[in-house]
Design an enzyme around this catalytic site. Structure first.
Site, mmCIF file in Angstrom:
data_model
loop_
_atom_site.group_PDB
_atom_site.id
_atom_site.type_symbol
_atom_site.label_atom_id
_atom_site.label_comp_id
_atom_site.label_asym_id
_atom_site.label_seq_id
_atom_site.Cartn_x
_atom_site.Cartn_y
_atom_site.Cartn_z
ATOM 1 N N THR A 115 -35.792 -36.857 7.888
ATOM 2 C CA THR A 115 -34.930 -38.037 7.987
ATOM 3 C C THR A 115 -35.703 -39.322 7.725
ATOM 4 O O THR A 115 -36.839 -39.482 8.181
ATOM 5 C CB THR A 115 -34.293 -38.104 9.381
ATOM 6 O OG1 THR A 115 -33.556 -36.912 9.613
ATOM 7 C CG2 THR A 115 -33.360 -39.298 9.499
ATOM 8 N N GLU A 116 -35.059 -40.245 6.995
ATOM 9 C CA GLU A 116 -35.697 -41.523 6.664
ATOM 10 C C GLU A 116 -34.876 -42.693 7.189
ATOM 11 O O GLU A 116 -33.667 -42.563 7.421
ATOM 12 C CB GLU A 116 -35.880 -41.644 5.147
ATOM 13 C CG GLU A 116 -36.798 -40.574 4.592
ATOM 14 C CD GLU A 116 -37.259 -40.839 3.165
ATOM 15 O OE1 GLU A 116 -38.107 -40.079 2.675
ATOM 16 O OE2 GLU A 116 -36.768 -41.809 2.547
ATOM 17 N N GLU A 167 -31.062 -24.677 12.375
ATOM 18 C CA GLU A 167 -31.107 -25.865 13.224
ATOM 19 C C GLU A 167 -29.738 -26.159 13.828
ATOM 20 O O GLU A 167 -29.620 -26.492 15.011
ATOM 21 C CB GLU A 167 -31.587 -27.079 12.425
ATOM 22 C CG GLU A 167 -31.653 -28.345 13.259
ATOM 23 C CD GLU A 167 -32.142 -29.567 12.492
ATOM 24 O OE1 GLU A 167 -32.212 -30.649 13.101
ATOM 25 O OE2 GLU A 167 -32.450 -29.431 11.283
ATOM 26 N N ARG A 169 -18.221 -30.363 48.687
ATOM 27 C CA ARG A 169 -17.760 -31.729 48.918
ATOM 28 C C ARG A 169 -16.349 -31.712 49.493
ATOM 29 O O ARG A 169 -15.435 -31.116 48.902
ATOM 30 C CB ARG A 169 -17.787 -32.493 47.595
ATOM 31 C CG ARG A 169 -17.153 -33.876 47.628
ATOM 32 C CD ARG A 169 -17.945 -34.848 48.441
ATOM 33 N NE ARG A 169 -17.530 -36.221 48.138
ATOM 34 C CZ ARG A 169 -17.682 -37.233 48.972
ATOM 35 N NH1 ARG A 169 -18.251 -37.038 50.153
ATOM 36 N NH2 ARG A 169 -17.301 -38.452 48.616
ATOM 37 N N GLN A 211 -5.472 -29.339 42.894
ATOM 38 C CA GLN A 211 -4.979 -28.762 41.645
ATOM 39 C C GLN A 211 -5.442 -29.538 40.410
ATOM 40 O O GLN A 211 -5.812 -28.926 39.391
ATOM 41 C CB GLN A 211 -3.452 -28.693 41.666
ATOM 42 C CG GLN A 211 -2.883 -27.946 40.460
ATOM 43 C CD GLN A 211 -1.367 -27.916 40.465
ATOM 44 O OE1 GLN A 211 -0.724 -28.917 40.193
ATOM 45 N NE2 GLN A 211 -0.795 -26.771 40.807
ATOM 46 N N GLN A 219 -17.592 -36.936 36.422
ATOM 47 C CA GLN A 219 -16.433 -37.461 37.142
ATOM 48 C C GLN A 219 -16.142 -36.632 38.390
ATOM 49 O O GLN A 219 -15.771 -37.181 39.430
ATOM 50 C CB GLN A 219 -15.214 -37.482 36.220
ATOM 51 C CG GLN A 219 -13.986 -38.157 36.807
ATOM 52 C CD GLN A 219 -14.116 -39.664 36.884
ATOM 53 O OE1 GLN A 219 -14.974 -40.245 36.230
ATOM 54 N NE2 GLN A 219 -13.282 -40.289 37.696
ATOM 55 N N THR A 230 -24.867 -35.662 11.404
ATOM 56 C CA THR A 230 -23.803 -36.198 12.247
ATOM 57 C C THR A 230 -22.527 -35.374 12.108
ATOM 58 O O THR A 230 -22.328 -34.657 11.118
ATOM 59 C CB THR A 230 -23.492 -37.657 11.870
ATOM 60 O OG1 THR A 230 -22.968 -37.691 10.533
ATOM 61 C CG2 THR A 230 -24.727 -38.540 11.952
#
Length: 388
Positions: free
Chosen positions: A128-129, A243, A269, A280, A337, A366
């Site tokens: 990568t450049e 990769e 918790r 639910q 969350q 990407t």
């Protein structure tokens, strides 16, 4: 599902690896995350255990094992919650070393692959450049033939192990006028005059030494060319399949880790007189996330099996990375969350996991680039071929 791909030997390997990681790696993770430096001793320990040479030929000190040993290594590295440390290991073992093994001459393998397997040398892959990103064919780094040497000029960026590696596998254009048909692959030692590196400050992967690397009239022997001149692009494309599958496996593994942690937390918790895993809204959200993770995991195992059979799985590996990395980001976001305010605290694992995961849809191509590659194969009937 596991019995389809994993033997008793695989399971024993997984347990041994888990024990090793908990004993030798986990106690140092927070320090490496803070300093951005993974100490050299751990590479030697990985080498002594054979973890760096799982798939490589026994002639150079490897173990010649199947792809599912790699899958296990990747999965367990994700579950110690340091994407940067995991990246250092797999970028060395499956990016740099893959090229050395596939394109390197016997002498190059003796000099670089064998000590890479023992942990005495660390490698990085420089493709990568700064101005190219996912557009590999547009690279500007050049390698000009000068008698029995090549002169390298240019720069690379986002290079994992870019600071502390001992050698570099570098893509450069030997014939710029030929576009992607003019790219070649070279190997060079870190201490060659003209190589400099600058460490990059990142959102996540804090333990990893990611760098921008400059090449200023770097002179290397002609025998440091790996494979054939001008074949660099198909070599790169061929290894991209591995990769991308690696990043897909990484993604399902960190998502699974997040879900396992959230499940335990939710079972302990309490709110409004009961544990929160009884509500639910949370139960159904967890069910959706677990389903998405399992679908990606199952697909990734199938692709790994086909790769292990010698198939050219560039389309499937591209799909693996595209869907699995997006899934992992969503799973980890929602698991944070579930933890409420504690999810936002650094002493809990989700904050780091969220930062580390975000690189998934970016690195190694990407998501936008991957969608275009898949579109070319499915809509335009483009048939990518392995390098010959």
């Amino acid at each position: 599902m596991n019995h389809m791909y994993f033997t008793e030997e695989h399971h024993l390997f997984r347990e041994s690896l888990k024990e090793f990681l908990q004993k030798e790696v986990v106690p140092h993770i927070n320090k490496w995350e803070e300093t951005g430096t993974v100490e050299r001793f751990i590479w030697k320990k990985f080498g002594e255990m054979g973890f760096l040479g799982l798939v490589y030929p026994e002639a150079y000190g490897g173990m010649g094992l199947d792809t599912f040993y790699t899958v296990i290594l990747l999965e367990e590295l994700q579950k110690i919650n340091s994407g940067g440390f995991a990246a250092n290991i797999w970028a060395h073992t499956y990016l740099a070393m893959t090229h050395v093994n596939a394109e390197g001459s016997h002498d190059i393998k003796e000099k670089y692959l064998a000590p890479s397997i023992t942990g005495d040398k660390i490698g990085c892959l420089c493709i990568t450049e700064p101005f190219g990103g996912s557009d590999v064919a547009s690279m500007r780094t050049t390698a000009v033939k000068d008698g029995d040497h090549y002169i390298i000029n240019g720069s690379k960026t986002f290079i994992t192990n870019g600071i502390y590696s001992d050698y570099l596998v570098v893509a450069a254009k030997t014939h710029p006028e030929l576009g992607n048909k003019g790219i070649s692959i070279f190997i060079m030692d870190r201490d060659v005059p003209g190589i400099s590196a600058t460490k990059l400050d990142k959102l996540g992967w804090r333990a990893s030494d990611t760098a921008e690397i400059a090449f200023d009239n770097v002179k290397i022997p002609a025998e440091n060319l790996m494979g054939e001149e001008g074949k660099g692009f198909p070599y790169i494309m061929q290894h991209f399949a591995l990769e991308r599958l690696i990043m897909g496996v990484n993604a399902h593994a960190r998502a699974e880790y997040a879900l396992e942690y959230a499940k335990q937390y939710m079972s302990e918790r309490k709110a409004f007189g009961q544990t929160i895993d009884k509500f639910q809204a949370l139960r159904h959200k967890f069910s959706d996330l677990y389903t998405d993770m399992t679908i990606c995991k199952t697909f990734n195992y199938t692709v790994a099996h086909r790769l292990n059979q010698g198939e050219y799985v560039v389309k499937e590996a591209t799909m693996s990375k595209l869907k699995s990395t997006a899934m992992a980001d969503e799973v980890i976001y929602q698991c944070l969350q579930f933890l409420g305010g504690y999810g936002y605290m650094e002493e809990y694992p989700m904050a780091r996991l969220l930062r580390d995961s975000r690189l998934g849809p970016i690195g190694g191509g990407t998501s936008e680039i991957l969608r275009e590659i898949i579109a070319k194969m499915t809509l335009d009937n483009k048939d990518y071929k392995p390098a010959t």
